[in-house]
Design a protein around this motif. Structure first.
Motif, mmCIF file in Angstrom:
data_model
loop_
_atom_site.group_PDB
_atom_site.id
_atom_site.type_symbol
_atom_site.label_atom_id
_atom_site.label_comp_id
_atom_site.label_asym_id
_atom_site.label_seq_id
_atom_site.Cartn_x
_atom_site.Cartn_y
_atom_site.Cartn_z
ATOM 1 N N LEU A 93 -48.961 44.843 -16.608
ATOM 2 C CA LEU A 93 -49.317 43.990 -15.417
ATOM 3 C C LEU A 93 -50.117 42.874 -15.832
ATOM 4 O O LEU A 93 -50.092 41.747 -15.037
ATOM 5 N N GLU A 94 -50.797 42.952 -17.128
ATOM 6 C CA GLU A 94 -51.524 41.751 -17.442
ATOM 7 C C GLU A 94 -50.662 40.627 -17.985
ATOM 8 O O GLU A 94 -50.597 39.564 -17.604
ATOM 9 N N LEU A 98 -49.792 36.722 -16.371
ATOM 10 C CA LEU A 98 -49.794 35.655 -17.025
ATOM 11 C C LEU A 98 -48.537 34.667 -16.693
ATOM 12 O O LEU A 98 -48.698 33.549 -17.125
ATOM 13 N N GLY A 99 -47.684 35.158 -16.072
ATOM 14 C CA GLY A 99 -46.298 34.533 -15.858
ATOM 15 C C GLY A 99 -45.223 34.720 -16.821
ATOM 16 O O GLY A 99 -44.265 33.841 -17.054
ATOM 17 N N LEU A 147 -39.280 49.575 -14.762
ATOM 18 C CA LEU A 147 -38.070 49.456 -13.896
ATOM 19 C C LEU A 147 -38.538 48.405 -12.664
ATOM 20 O O LEU A 147 -37.450 47.820 -12.167
ATOM 21 N N GLN A 148 -39.672 48.467 -12.318
ATOM 22 C CA GLN A 148 -39.944 47.595 -11.113
ATOM 23 C C GLN A 148 -40.829 46.204 -11.372
ATOM 24 O O GLN A 148 -41.078 45.341 -10.581
ATOM 25 N N SER A 149 -40.868 46.265 -12.825
ATOM 26 C CA SER A 149 -41.745 44.904 -13.079
ATOM 27 C C SER A 149 -40.938 43.674 -12.860
ATOM 28 O O SER A 149 -39.658 43.603 -12.553
ATOM 29 N N ASP A 150 -41.789 42.475 -12.588
ATOM 30 C CA ASP A 150 -41.029 41.099 -12.372
ATOM 31 C C ASP A 150 -40.618 40.491 -13.833
ATOM 32 O O ASP A 150 -39.869 39.506 -13.784
ATOM 33 N N MET A 151 -40.828 41.359 -14.893
ATOM 34 C CA MET A 151 -40.210 40.868 -16.199
ATOM 35 C C MET A 151 -38.961 41.287 -16.612
ATOM 36 O O MET A 151 -38.793 42.637 -16.353
#
Length: 322
Positions: A93-94, A98-99, A147-151
């Protein structure tokens, strides 16, 4: 309260989770970085590297280069013991905050068998009676975050020779199982695609790969390169395109549900009003249902832990008094 958003199926907003396993020296770290570079559209500033290997990832600082041969720097963060699923979740999540668009994790093996990982969590109370239910529940939360990460995520997994030891007719029989990934037994199949690396990365054994990606990740011969990562990105971008800000908000909020209702409320209020309106009430209901379920699971787990602690400290008398 609805827990589902039922709609007509279409490929959109895809996020890939690719597993790359192999023995030491099989080329998994270098391959993972090249794949990530291409997935990030050759923008190294969008690549993150979560290093659990005692800063070995820093040895690959010059691995990404542009067409002119110039080194392209990526982001790196070192995770040390304890290697609990929750610490992996927090680290992921960090990088998301950070983007970062593509995250390499080297390796996820520590989450399972490292110091403070699932095997130690299971045996922390009584090694003779391991609590695998608790350990696997924490592991599931880790997988859910992937699985749900934005990355997009490229997960490296150690592999080694394994054997099965069994009693047959009173005799101990050792059966070789071959080289296998060191992780939870179902982990490799949670991925979008998963590979076992051989011959310093020049050959791969496909463990799982969708038909649409076979030409990219399922060739089994030849190095996997940044060009293959770019081909994966082209496949993802060929789906119905979403508003990037809206998609980021959607995925970020989904990962927050694991932290419970209070964290979700805070994250929802921090989301710009125009995005909240576009996400809609049905999506918020879906998030609330998930967050409430996570809170309920934690309450049950905490209650069991208190009972176990009382029993350890006070003995069977505590159970009788209860």
């Amino acid at each position: 309260m609805s827990i589902l958003n039922i709609r007509k199926a279409q490929r959109e907003g895809a996020r890939l989770v690719v597993g790359i396993s192999g023995i030491s020296g099989s080329g998994k770290t270098y391959t993972a970085l090249q794949l990530a570079y291409g997935l990030a559209n050759y923008d190294a500033s969008k690549v993150g590297f979560l290093d659990t290997e005692n800063r070995r990832g820093s040895l690959y600082a010059d691995a990404l280069k542009n067409e002119a041969g110039e080194v392209q720097q990526f982001w790196i963060g070192d995770l040390y013991a304890p290697f609990s699923p929750q610490r992996y979740i927090d680290a992921i999540l960090e990088f998301q905050k950070l983007g970062v668009e593509v995250l390499v994790i080297d390796s996820v093996t520590h989450e399972w068998e490292g110091q403070g990982g699932c095997e130690e969590i299971a045996t922390a109370g009584n090694p003779r009676l391991p609590d695998w239910k608790r350990a696997k529940a924490e592991h599931k939360r880790f997988v859910n975050t992937l699985l749900q990460s934005d990355m997009h995520i490229v997960a490296c997994i150690r592999a080694r020779e394994k054997v099965s030891v069994q009693k047959v007719d009173g005799k101990t029989v050792v059966e070789p199982l071959g080289v296998l990934p060191v992780c939870e037994k179902n982990f490799m199949f949670e991925m979008t695609a998963s590979l076992m690396m051989w011959n310093e990365g020049k050959a791969q054994q496909v463990m799982k790969c969708p038909a649409e990606l076979r030409d990219i990740l399922g060739r089994e011969n030849g190095y996997i390169s940044a060009q293959d990562g770019k081909a994966l990105r082209a496949w993802v971008d060929g789906a119905k395109q979403q508003n990037p800000a809206l998609e980021h908000a959607r995925n970020s909020l989904r990962t927050v549900t694991e932290q419970g209702v209070d964290a979700l409320k805070e994250a929802w209020q921090a989301t710009p009003a125009n995005l909240r309106k576009q996400l809609g009430a049905a999506f918020l209901d879906e998030l609330k249902a998930a967050a409430q379920s996570f809170d309920a699971q934690r309450a049950t787990s905490n209650s069991h832990q208190v009972d176990e602690l009382n029993q350890q400290v006070l003995g069977n008398g505590a159970q009788a008094a209860a």
